[in-house]
Design a protein around this motif. Structure first.
Motif, PDB file in Angstrom:
ATOM      1  N   CYS A 157      18.021 -33.736 -28.157  1.00  0.00           N
ATOM      2  CA  CYS A 157      17.479 -32.379 -28.671  1.00  0.00           C
ATOM      3  C   CYS A 157      16.247 -32.895 -29.828  1.00  0.00           C
ATOM      4  CB  CYS A 157      18.416 -31.496 -29.382  1.00  0.00           C
ATOM      5  SG  CYS A 157      17.575 -30.112 -29.642  1.00  0.00           S
ATOM      6  N   HIS A 204      15.544 -30.798 -32.111  1.00  0.00           N
ATOM      7  CA  HIS A 204      15.879 -30.132 -33.475  1.00  0.00           C
ATOM      8  C   HIS A 204      16.511 -31.163 -34.317  1.00  0.00           C
ATOM      9  CE1 HIS A 204      18.188 -26.960 -35.594  1.00  0.00           C
ATOM     10  NE2 HIS A 204      17.270 -27.171 -36.411  1.00  0.00           N
ATOM     11  N   GLN A 205      17.891 -31.378 -33.907  1.00  0.00           N
ATOM     12  CA  GLN A 205      18.716 -32.615 -34.814  1.00  0.00           C
ATOM     13  C   GLN A 205      19.481 -33.391 -34.138  1.00  0.00           C
ATOM     14  OE1 GLN A 205      20.872 -30.003 -37.498  1.00  0.00           O
ATOM     15  NE2 GLN A 205      19.190 -28.956 -38.629  1.00  0.00           N
ATOM     16  N   GLY A 206      18.865 -33.424 -32.655  1.00  0.00           N
ATOM     17  CA  GLY A 206      19.453 -34.624 -31.881  1.00  0.00           C
ATOM     18  C   GLY A 206      20.766 -34.350 -31.169  1.00  0.00           C
ATOM     19  N   GLY A 207      20.897 -32.851 -30.844  1.00  0.00           N
ATOM     20  CA  GLY A 207      22.210 -32.545 -29.991  1.00  0.00           C
ATOM     21  C   GLY A 207      22.094 -33.096 -28.635  1.00  0.00           C
ATOM     22  N   TRP A 229      24.331 -27.277 -29.727  1.00  0.00           N
ATOM     23  CA  TRP A 229      24.506 -27.206 -31.040  1.00  0.00           C
ATOM     24  C   TRP A 229      23.921 -26.084 -31.808  1.00  0.00           C
ATOM     25  CZ3 TRP A 229      23.689 -32.909 -33.389  1.00  0.00           C
ATOM     26  CH2 TRP A 229      24.575 -33.674 -32.957  1.00  0.00           C
ATOM     27  N   HIS A 230      22.590 -25.614 -31.510  1.00  0.00           N
ATOM     28  CA  HIS A 230      22.027 -24.580 -32.033  1.00  0.00           C
ATOM     29  C   HIS A 230      21.261 -23.820 -31.236  1.00  0.00           C
ATOM     30  CE1 HIS A 230      22.102 -27.946 -35.036  1.00  0.00           C
ATOM     31  NE2 HIS A 230      22.850 -27.106 -35.779  1.00  0.00           N
ATOM     32  N   GLY A 231      21.221 -24.017 -29.874  1.00  0.00           N
ATOM     33  CA  GLY A 231      20.656 -23.192 -28.766  1.00  0.00           C
ATOM     34  C   GLY A 231      19.417 -23.345 -28.533  1.00  0.00           C
ATOM     35  N   TRP A 232      18.593 -24.465 -28.849  1.00  0.00           N
ATOM     36  CA  TRP A 232      17.164 -24.357 -28.535  1.00  0.00           C
ATOM     37  C   TRP A 232      17.010 -24.532 -27.165  1.00  0.00           C
ATOM     38  CZ3 TRP A 232      13.202 -27.498 -31.937  1.00  0.00           C
ATOM     39  CH2 TRP A 232      13.352 -27.234 -33.162  1.00  0.00           C
ATOM     40  N   CYS A 264      20.350 -25.984 -25.641  1.00  0.00           N
ATOM     41  CA  CYS A 264      21.166 -27.116 -26.599  1.00  0.00           C
ATOM     42  C   CYS A 264      22.533 -26.587 -27.121  1.00  0.00           C
ATOM     43  CB  CYS A 264      20.277 -27.651 -27.650  1.00  0.00           C
ATOM     44  SG  CYS A 264      21.096 -28.897 -28.705  1.00  0.00           S
TER      45      CYS A 264
HETATM   46  S1  FES Z   1      20.430 -30.058 -32.395  1.00  0.00           S
HETATM   47 FE1  FES Z   1      19.610 -29.094 -30.585  1.00  0.00          FE
HETATM   48  S2  FES Z   1      19.341 -26.791 -31.154  1.00  0.00           S
HETATM   49 FE2  FES Z   1      19.775 -27.996 -33.021  1.00  0.00          FE
END
Ligand code: FES
Length: 97
Positions: free
Chosen positions: A38, A40-43, A59-62, A57
């Motif tokens: 991902c 965002h933060q690698g999810g 982790w945080h739903g992106w 994703c």
């Molecule tokens: S790591 Fe994917 S939405 Fe934050």
């Protein structure tokens, strides 16, 4: 790289090619491939949820469009790499750059 029989419609599968982590997404009869990490933060996108062509994703739903790798929400403008997929019979091949 993968077998179409292992990828039911609406499901995701994690595969690797060399050092590249890839998520395969089956949307109807089509298969799409994106980088699994991902933006965002690698999810791990392969552990997310697929709805139609939208991949959330875990982790945080992106939300990504698996057809293009483009992030649709909320990180508009972010993207993950998407890769061309070839189907040969039951075999799924991903063409990496
Ligand atoms: S790591 Fe994917 S939405 Fe934050």
């Amino acid at each position: 790289m993968a077998s179409l029989g292992d990828l039911a419609p609406g499901t995701l599968k994690y595969v690797e090619s060399g050092d590249t982590p890839i998520v395969l997404a089956r949307v109807g009869d089509a298969v799409y491939a994106c980088n699994n990490v991902c933006a965002h933060q690698g999810g791990p996108l392969s552990e997310g949820k697929l709805s139609g062509a939208r991949l959330a994703c875990p982790w945080h739903g992106w939300m990504y469009d698996v057809r293009t790798g483009q992030c649709r929400f909320p990180g508009r403008g972010a993207r993950v790499a998407s890769y061309p997929v070839r189907l040969e019979g039951d075999d799924v091949w991903v063409d990496l750059p």
